[in-house]
Motif scaffolding. Sequence first.
Motif: not given
Lengths: 132, 132, 132, 132
Positions: B36, B63, C67, C70, D36, D60, D63
């Motif tokens: 990430t 992922d 989340a 990340t 995405t 972001d 997510d």
Amino acid sequence: MQTQEMIASHPDVRGNVNKALLAAIDAAYACAQTCTSCADACLAEEMVAQLRQCIRLNLDCADVCAATATLSNRRTGSDEEVIRKMLDACATACRLCGDECQRHASMHEHCRICAESCRRCQTACQDALKTM
Amino acid sequence: MQTQEMIASHPDVRGNVNKALLAAIDAAYACAQTCTSCADACLAEEMVAQLRQCIRLNLDCADVCAATATLSNRRTGSDEEVIRKMLDACATACRLCGDECQRHASMHEHCRICAESCRRCQTACQDALKTM
Amino acid sequence: MQTQEMIASHPDVRGNVNKALLAAIDAAYACAQTCTSCADACLAEEMVAQLRQCIRLNLDCADVCAATATLSNRRTGSDEEVIRKMLDACATACRLCGDECQRHASMHEHCRICAESCRRCQTACQDALKTM
Amino acid sequence: MQTQEMIASHPDVRGNVNKALLAAIDAAYACAQTCTSCADACLAEEMVAQLRQCIRLNLDCADVCAATATLSNRRTGSDEEVIRKMLDACATACRLCGDECQRHASMHEHCRICAESCRRCQTACQDALKTM
């Protein structure tokens, strides 16, 4: 979901989308939803102790479906080997979870709907695999 | 990470943990972080246009690692077939991403660290696979 | 986890890392692990029917932690408002889950470890919030 | 998506669903997909260097949307405080990402579609918040 419009507008795709893969993406998002929801509904059932395996498979299937849907959206560069492995893992997770949900389908409506969703996603992943 | 203590306290495990699988879980969480972060650092590089494939593989690998780590934590009931498929998908994603990061390792420190993290996770997943 | 080395190597960061935010990222990955694992261990307990609320909070907390971890890794461009909202949501999820796990801590070792992990992540998120 | 049928079949819900929250769940899954996909399409554009902030916000937002959708599905026990914080974080992420995508909407069809998807999800989250 606007999966088709989004992927068709990718500069490297220019409308030339893989329809079977699009169907797998949508089915995987939908199956992530049903599996998350079925795990939660099973947990609230009086007979929760008999639904442990169903909850386990639901949670695993939701994780695999969400990851598969997410990465199958991407078209920049290439990563076909990983998409193929994930479509295969997703078909397996959906087959096992769908079989388990089917066992409780006559008793729990959420298991009946989730079993169907798993079947659809399993088939969509297998169909997408044949094109890659 | 307290993966070992947590899984050892599971009522069906009772201390009898699979150490290779534990190592794969920790390596996969760590690799989700590095991938990430590497995708994000590559995006900020001046030469971002040459790092597109690296960013793509980083995002996909993150992922797969996150999903693999999450579901490999579970010990209630059983779902070994899905864990195996995911460990295999994760080893593949890490191999491809590690190879790509390695190409930029001399130029970008984040790619160098990420390539190592991918190698560790690939090996840990392969070692865990041998035990299942 | 190599969070610090990775973020320090980001071209816009150049070593100037926010240590409180780094600590929150690591705590959130660790808490995603403990909460996923605690939900699974609770599900296997004989008294699962009394652990439903604990499982629910564990699953929600794992989702928020994953989340938060990340997206808090990213340093390209800026999105501070979202990071702040997520750190706050994560501190809340950890407080509620930690409180519930604490209730079962004397009976279940996994709840005891998870309660501590939630506390650490709650504090780390609150500390990071003060710096932003 | 069969979100409504699934949640209506939860033993504690029994048909009495919160329609605004259902709409937010579906909008958040859809927005996770568009964000995405938009991040990935932006990365492939020739002008990628000018789209860095857009990619960052897309990632972001994806997510936050995915986590919000997932945990908002759950009805066992209660965790309203966390759902509210996440709906609020999701509305914020969608507002910021939608604003940025709008700036590129005349040039990139994926940004135009994604901006709309972000608006829909922002509104749906705000509407759901009013009911809780």
